[in-house]
Design a protein around this motif. Structure first.
Motif, PDB file in Angstrom:
ATOM      1  N   SER A  28       0.713  -1.188   0.087  1.00 44.62           N
ATOM      2  CA  SER A  28      -0.045   0.029  -0.151  1.00 44.62           C
ATOM      3  C   SER A  28       0.726   1.179   0.071  1.00 44.62           C
ATOM      4  O   SER A  28       2.030   1.244   0.358  1.00 44.62           O
ATOM      5  CB  SER A  28      -0.904   0.017   1.297  1.00 44.62           C
ATOM      6  OG  SER A  28      -0.095   0.132   2.356  1.00 44.62           O
ATOM      7  N   THR A  30      -0.536   4.336   1.082  1.00 35.63           N
ATOM      8  CA  THR A  30      -0.874   4.967   2.448  1.00 35.63           C
ATOM      9  C   THR A  30      -1.630   3.686   3.339  1.00 35.63           C
ATOM     10  O   THR A  30      -2.585   3.053   2.972  1.00 35.63           O
ATOM     11  CB  THR A  30      -2.168   6.060   2.060  1.00 35.63           C
ATOM     12  OG1 THR A  30      -3.316   5.458   1.359  1.00 35.63           O
ATOM     13  CG2 THR A  30      -1.490   6.991   1.205  1.00 35.63           C
ATOM     14  N   ASP A  31      -0.924   4.045   4.734  1.00 29.87           N
ATOM     15  CA  ASP A  31      -1.882   3.130   5.433  1.00 29.87           C
ATOM     16  C   ASP A  31      -1.245   3.889   6.899  1.00 29.87           C
ATOM     17  O   ASP A  31      -1.003   4.771   7.064  1.00 29.87           O
ATOM     18  CB  ASP A  31      -1.288   1.557   5.407  1.00 29.87           C
ATOM     19  CG  ASP A  31       0.143   1.361   5.593  1.00 29.87           C
ATOM     20  OD1 ASP A  31       0.731   0.224   5.163  1.00 29.87           O
ATOM     21  OD2 ASP A  31       0.815   1.999   6.246  1.00 29.87           O
ATOM     22  N   ASN A  32      -1.556   2.975   8.107  1.00 26.24           N
ATOM     23  CA  ASN A  32      -1.320   3.562   9.259  1.00 26.24           C
ATOM     24  C   ASN A  32       0.140   4.028   9.485  1.00 26.24           C
ATOM     25  O   ASN A  32       0.429   4.772  10.289  1.00 26.24           O
ATOM     26  CB  ASN A  32      -1.767   2.687  10.545  1.00 26.24           C
ATOM     27  CG  ASN A  32      -3.293   2.588  10.407  1.00 26.24           C
ATOM     28  OD1 ASN A  32      -3.977   3.273   9.881  1.00 26.24           O
ATOM     29  ND2 ASN A  32      -3.756   1.266  10.839  1.00 26.24           N
ATOM     30  N   THR A  54      -2.466  11.260   3.722  1.00 23.71           N
ATOM     31  CA  THR A  54      -2.557  10.002   4.610  1.00 23.71           C
ATOM     32  C   THR A  54      -3.532   9.154   4.099  1.00 23.71           C
ATOM     33  O   THR A  54      -4.408   9.469   3.230  1.00 23.71           O
ATOM     34  CB  THR A  54      -2.799  10.709   6.043  1.00 23.71           C
ATOM     35  OG1 THR A  54      -4.133  11.268   6.226  1.00 23.71           O
ATOM     36  CG2 THR A  54      -1.857  11.543   6.479  1.00 23.71           C
ATOM     37  N   ARG A  55      -3.631   7.885   4.962  1.00 22.53           N
ATOM     38  CA  ARG A  55      -4.713   6.938   4.547  1.00 22.53           C
ATOM     39  C   ARG A  55      -6.089   7.892   4.731  1.00 22.53           C
ATOM     40  O   ARG A  55      -7.063   7.294   4.035  1.00 22.53           O
ATOM     41  CB  ARG A  55      -4.374   5.910   5.352  1.00 22.53           C
ATOM     42  CG  ARG A  55      -5.559   4.727   5.077  1.00 22.53           C
ATOM     43  CD  ARG A  55      -5.500   3.513   6.104  1.00 22.53           C
ATOM     44  NE  ARG A  55      -6.707   2.665   5.792  1.00 22.53           N
ATOM     45  CZ  ARG A  55      -6.876   1.770   4.885  1.00 22.53           C
ATOM     46  NH1 ARG A  55      -5.840   1.706   3.873  1.00 22.53           N
ATOM     47  NH2 ARG A  55      -7.852   0.902   4.852  1.00 22.53           N
ATOM     48  N   SER A  56      -6.369   8.633   5.726  1.00 24.20           N
ATOM     49  CA  SER A  56      -7.556   9.021   6.125  1.00 24.20           C
ATOM     50  C   SER A  56      -8.014  10.248   5.308  1.00 24.20           C
ATOM     51  O   SER A  56      -8.855  10.721   4.980  1.00 24.20           O
ATOM     52  CB  SER A  56      -7.580   9.644   7.502  1.00 24.20           C
ATOM     53  OG  SER A  56      -6.580  10.523   7.678  1.00 24.20           O
ATOM     54  N   ARG A  73      -6.410  10.423  -2.965  1.00 23.48           N
ATOM     55  CA  ARG A  73      -6.043   8.916  -3.093  1.00 23.48           C
ATOM     56  C   ARG A  73      -7.234   8.130  -3.250  1.00 23.48           C
ATOM     57  O   ARG A  73      -8.487   8.590  -2.967  1.00 23.48           O
ATOM     58  CB  ARG A  73      -5.601   8.774  -1.870  1.00 23.48           C
ATOM     59  CG  ARG A  73      -6.278   7.879  -0.787  1.00 23.48           C
ATOM     60  CD  ARG A  73      -6.860   9.194   0.221  1.00 23.48           C
ATOM     61  NE  ARG A  73      -7.559   8.781   1.304  1.00 23.48           N
ATOM     62  CZ  ARG A  73      -8.672   8.837   1.325  1.00 23.48           C
ATOM     63  NH1 ARG A  73      -9.766   8.926   0.438  1.00 23.48           N
ATOM     64  NH2 ARG A  73      -9.369   8.353   2.489  1.00 23.48           N
ATOM     65  N   ILE A  75      -7.982   4.618  -2.116  1.00 19.82           N
ATOM     66  CA  ILE A  75      -7.383   3.197  -1.468  1.00 19.82           C
ATOM     67  C   ILE A  75      -7.521   1.900  -1.886  1.00 19.82           C
ATOM     68  O   ILE A  75      -6.586   1.187  -1.931  1.00 19.82           O
ATOM     69  CB  ILE A  75      -7.987   3.247   0.104  1.00 19.82           C
ATOM     70  CG1 ILE A  75      -7.479   4.612   0.837  1.00 19.82           C
ATOM     71  CG2 ILE A  75      -7.378   2.000   0.863  1.00 19.82           C
ATOM     72  CD1 ILE A  75      -8.190   4.854   2.178  1.00 19.82           C
ATOM     73  N   SER A  78      -5.053   1.659  -4.569  1.00 18.83           N
ATOM     74  CA  SER A  78      -3.673   1.892  -4.221  1.00 18.83           C
ATOM     75  C   SER A  78      -3.054   2.898  -4.993  1.00 18.83           C
ATOM     76  O   SER A  78      -1.979   2.502  -5.538  1.00 18.83           O
ATOM     77  CB  SER A  78      -2.788   0.457  -4.281  1.00 18.83           C
ATOM     78  OG  SER A  78      -3.450  -0.628  -3.155  1.00 18.83           O
ATOM     79  N   ARG A  99       6.800   6.840  -1.194  1.00 18.86           N
ATOM     80  CA  ARG A  99       6.148   6.523   0.163  1.00 18.86           C
ATOM     81  C   ARG A  99       6.960   6.770   1.130  1.00 18.86           C
ATOM     82  O   ARG A  99       8.397   6.606   1.188  1.00 18.86           O
ATOM     83  CB  ARG A  99       5.851   5.022   0.088  1.00 18.86           C
ATOM     84  CG  ARG A  99       4.761   4.649   1.143  1.00 18.86           C
ATOM     85  CD  ARG A  99       4.442   3.155   0.953  1.00 18.86           C
ATOM     86  NE  ARG A  99       5.761   2.201   1.518  1.00 18.86           N
ATOM     87  CZ  ARG A  99       5.524   1.110   1.945  1.00 18.86           C
ATOM     88  NH1 ARG A  99       4.331   0.266   1.757  1.00 18.86           N
ATOM     89  NH2 ARG A  99       6.849   0.424   2.290  1.00 18.86           N
TER      90      ARG A  99
END
Length: 120
Positions: A28, A30-32, A54-56, A73, A75, A78, A99
């Motif tokens: 990925s 973006t993730d945590n 960010t992922r959010s 993005r 998600i 990806s 990344r």
């Protein structure tokens, strides 16, 4: 190991909007733990940080770009996206998708870059 691939037009006319896509495979973008980041390098200049997402979906944009940049993005696919409006020849550059660790910004993956030329 995640692999990143940028795509977009190689040539954009002045005043138009540049749109780039970065697609991640093998992981990925973006993730945590990670954020998706755009960087560019203009001819004869050093690397220039553009911004990240960010992922959010929160975005952080370099002040010099803030009024012209949109980063988003998808998600599920990806992917992250860059839109740069009102381009000028000064926006001619190699654009990189990267990344980075959310904790300290360390970049752990680079795309090969995509050359964008702004010219009429």
């Amino acid at each position: 190991q995640v692999q990143l691939q940028e795509s977009g037009p190689g040539l954009v006319k002045p005043s138009q909007t540049l749109s780039l896509t970065c697609t991640a495979s093998g992981g990925s973008i973006t993730d945590n733990q990670y954020v998706g980041m755009w960087i560019r390098q203009s001819p004869g200049k050093g690397l220039e940080w553009i911004g990240y997402i960010t992922r959010s979906g929160d975005t952080y944009i370099a002040p010099s770009f803030k009024s012209r940049i949109s980063i988003s993005r998808d998600i599920a696919k990806s992917q992250i996206f860059l839109q740069l409006s009102a381009v000028t020849p000064e926006d001619t550059a190699q654009y990189y998708c990267t990344r980075a660790l959310r904790s300290d910004g360390t970049v752990d993956a680079w795309g090969q870059g995509t050359q964008v030329t702004v010219s009429s």
